[in-house]
Design a protein around this motif. Structure first.
Motif, PDB file in Angstrom:
ATOM      1  N   ALA A  82       3.593   4.117  10.234  1.00 40.79           N
ATOM      2  CA  ALA A  82       2.271   4.720  10.420  1.00 40.79           C
ATOM      3  C   ALA A  82       1.126   3.712  10.266  1.00 40.79           C
ATOM      4  CB  ALA A  82       2.071   5.858   9.414  1.00 40.79           C
ATOM      5  N   LEU A  83       1.383   2.600   9.590  1.00 43.85           N
ATOM      6  CA  LEU A  83       0.321   1.627   9.329  1.00 43.85           C
ATOM      7  C   LEU A  83       0.400   0.450  10.296  1.00 43.85           C
ATOM      8  CD1 LEU A  83       0.480   1.510   5.427  1.00 43.85           C
ATOM      9  CD2 LEU A  83      -1.262   2.608   6.838  1.00 43.85           C
ATOM     10  N   PRO A  84      -0.754  -0.138  10.611  1.00 38.98           N
ATOM     11  CA  PRO A  84      -0.736  -1.351  11.436  1.00 38.98           C
ATOM     12  C   PRO A  84       0.021  -2.472  10.720  1.00 38.98           C
ATOM     13  CG  PRO A  84      -2.974  -0.488  11.197  1.00 38.98           C
ATOM     14  CD  PRO A  84      -2.109   0.280  10.262  1.00 38.98           C
ATOM     15  N   GLN A  85       0.590  -3.379  11.483  1.00 38.12           N
ATOM     16  CA  GLN A  85       1.347  -4.491  10.898  1.00 38.12           C
ATOM     17  C   GLN A  85       0.487  -5.389  10.022  1.00 38.12           C
ATOM     18  OE1 GLN A  85       3.419  -6.548  14.020  1.00 38.12           O
ATOM     19  NE2 GLN A  85       5.163  -5.171  13.870  1.00 38.12           N
ATOM     20  N   SER A  86      -0.827  -5.327  10.186  1.00 36.50           N
ATOM     21  CA  SER A  86      -1.711  -6.170   9.377  1.00 36.50           C
ATOM     22  C   SER A  86      -1.785  -5.704   7.919  1.00 36.50           C
ATOM     23  CB  SER A  86      -3.116  -6.186   9.981  1.00 36.50           C
ATOM     24  OG  SER A  86      -3.646  -4.865  10.013  1.00 36.50           O
ATOM     25  N   TYR A  87      -1.296  -4.513   7.625  1.00 38.66           N
ATOM     26  CA  TYR A  87      -1.309  -4.004   6.256  1.00 38.66           C
ATOM     27  C   TYR A  87      -0.204  -4.652   5.430  1.00 38.66           C
ATOM     28  CZ  TYR A  87      -4.720  -0.278   6.903  1.00 38.66           C
ATOM     29  OH  TYR A  87      -5.867   0.422   7.122  1.00 38.66           O
ATOM     30  N   SER A  88      -0.503  -4.861   4.173  1.00 38.77           N
ATOM     31  CA  SER A  88       0.478  -5.356   3.223  1.00 38.77           C
ATOM     32  C   SER A  88       0.817  -4.206   2.278  1.00 38.77           C
ATOM     33  CB  SER A  88      -0.117  -6.535   2.441  1.00 38.77           C
ATOM     34  OG  SER A  88       0.779  -6.948   1.450  1.00 38.77           O
ATOM     35  N   ILE A  89       2.090  -3.922   2.129  1.00 34.96           N
ATOM     36  CA  ILE A  89       2.513  -2.791   1.308  1.00 34.96           C
ATOM     37  C   ILE A  89       3.372  -3.312   0.157  1.00 34.96           C
ATOM     38  CG2 ILE A  89       3.660  -0.551   1.267  1.00 34.96           C
ATOM     39  CD1 ILE A  89       3.384  -0.564   4.385  1.00 34.96           C
ATOM     40  N   GLU A  90       2.979  -2.943  -1.058  1.00 33.67           N
ATOM     41  CA  GLU A  90       3.700  -3.353  -2.255  1.00 33.67           C
ATOM     42  C   GLU A  90       4.279  -2.106  -2.916  1.00 33.67           C
ATOM     43  OE1 GLU A  90       2.556  -5.751  -6.337  1.00 33.67           O
ATOM     44  OE2 GLU A  90       1.304  -5.983  -4.564  1.00 33.67           O
ATOM     45  N   VAL A  91       5.546  -2.174  -3.291  1.00 30.15           N
ATOM     46  CA  VAL A  91       6.238  -1.025  -3.871  1.00 30.15           C
ATOM     47  C   VAL A  91       6.750  -1.399  -5.254  1.00 30.15           C
ATOM     48  CG1 VAL A  91       8.175   0.586  -3.622  1.00 30.15           C
ATOM     49  CG2 VAL A  91       6.967  -0.239  -1.585  1.00 30.15           C
ATOM     50  N   GLU A  92       6.458  -0.561  -6.246  1.00 34.81           N
ATOM     51  CA  GLU A  92       7.033  -0.730  -7.585  1.00 34.81           C
ATOM     52  C   GLU A  92       8.113   0.320  -7.754  1.00 34.81           C
ATOM     53  OE1 GLU A  92       6.362  -1.556 -12.175  1.00 34.81           O
ATOM     54  OE2 GLU A  92       4.905  -2.161 -10.670  1.00 34.81           O
ATOM     55  N   SER A  93       9.335  -0.150  -7.988  1.00 32.13           N
ATOM     56  CA  SER A  93      10.504   0.725  -8.073  1.00 32.13           C
ATOM     57  C   SER A  93      11.301   0.397  -9.327  1.00 32.13           C
ATOM     58  CB  SER A  93      11.381   0.496  -6.837  1.00 32.13           C
ATOM     59  OG  SER A  93      12.643   1.098  -6.994  1.00 32.13           O
ATOM     60  N   ASN A  94      12.035   1.388  -9.828  1.00 25.03           N
ATOM     61  CA  ASN A  94      12.911   1.108 -10.963  1.00 25.03           C
ATOM     62  C   ASN A  94      14.249   0.514 -10.506  1.00 25.03           C
ATOM     63  OD1 ASN A  94      14.485   3.289 -10.082  1.00 25.03           O
ATOM     64  ND2 ASN A  94      13.603   4.699 -11.561  1.00 25.03           N
ATOM     65  N   GLY A  95      14.432   0.384  -9.217  1.00 21.35           N
ATOM     66  CA  GLY A  95      15.624  -0.276  -8.684  1.00 21.35           C
ATOM     67  C   GLY A  95      16.882   0.566  -8.724  1.00 21.35           C
ATOM     68  N   THR A  96      16.742   1.883  -8.821  1.00 16.71           N
ATOM     69  CA  THR A  96      17.921   2.744  -8.894  1.00 16.71           C
ATOM     70  C   THR A  96      18.349   3.297  -7.540  1.00 16.71           C
ATOM     71  OG1 THR A  96      16.578   4.703  -9.345  1.00 16.71           O
ATOM     72  CG2 THR A  96      17.404   3.479 -11.263  1.00 16.71           C
ATOM     73  N   GLN A  97      17.590   3.002  -6.508  1.00 16.92           N
ATOM     74  CA  GLN A  97      17.893   3.528  -5.178  1.00 16.92           C
ATOM     75  C   GLN A  97      18.127   2.375  -4.195  1.00 16.92           C
ATOM     76  OE1 GLN A  97      18.088   6.970  -4.780  1.00 16.92           O
ATOM     77  NE2 GLN A  97      17.718   6.931  -6.983  1.00 16.92           N
TER      78      GLN A  97
END
Length: 158
Positions: free
Chosen positions: A17-32
């Protein structure tokens, strides 16, 4: 993207849904493992995000999910935007640091990709975290404060 566990959602929808120019950062507990949970999440999708994997350790009453954490550790060997963060309690630092060091060693995590954060919800707890910053400096880990606590204290921001 954080709060709850973001990888319980199909993050490829956001990426699409977002343009490629966006930077997306995800914080996860690493269980998935996103591609196992969502077939539309492709291997290439991993490289569209920065991942901050913050596993819950014994200090949170959790057992490390070995399969999922191994996935993230292996992926980090060729994805340069995967980092690992461990929360360390001052009162139980020796236990927490020992567990963290064992995880880092067992999964061959590069120390420069590992950040340590002192537990605490008030400004004083963060200002007193020089002990952890020193440990990081001596051992080659990164130190990260809880900046939101330093700036705003223990309150929820809307």
């Amino acid at each position: 993207i954080s709060g709850g566990e973001p990888t319980l959602q199909n993050l490829s929808i956001i990426r699409n849904a977002l343009p490629q120019s966006y930077s997306i950062e995800v914080e996860s507990n690493g269980t998935q493992i996103p591609h196992k949970k969502f077939p539309s999440f492709t291997f290439q999708d991993y490289f569209c995000f920065q991942w901050n994997i913050s596993p819950k350790m014994a200090n949170a009453g959790e057992v490390l999910d070995e399969e999922s954490f191994l996935h993230w550790a292996k992926l980090s060997s060729y994805h340069n935007r995967i980092y690992f963060k461990f929360v360390i309690r001052k009162q139980e630092a020796s236990l927490d640091l020992k567990e963290m060091e064992e995880i880092v060693s067992r999964f061959s995590l590069p120390k420069e990709k590992v950040s340590l954060m002192a537990e605490g919800v008030d400004v004083a707890s963060q200002k007193e975290a020089a002990w952890l910053a020193k440990y990081c400096q001596e051992r080659g880990f990164r130190y990260t404060p809880r900046l939101h606590v330093l700036l705003y204290g223990h309150k929820r921001l809307v």
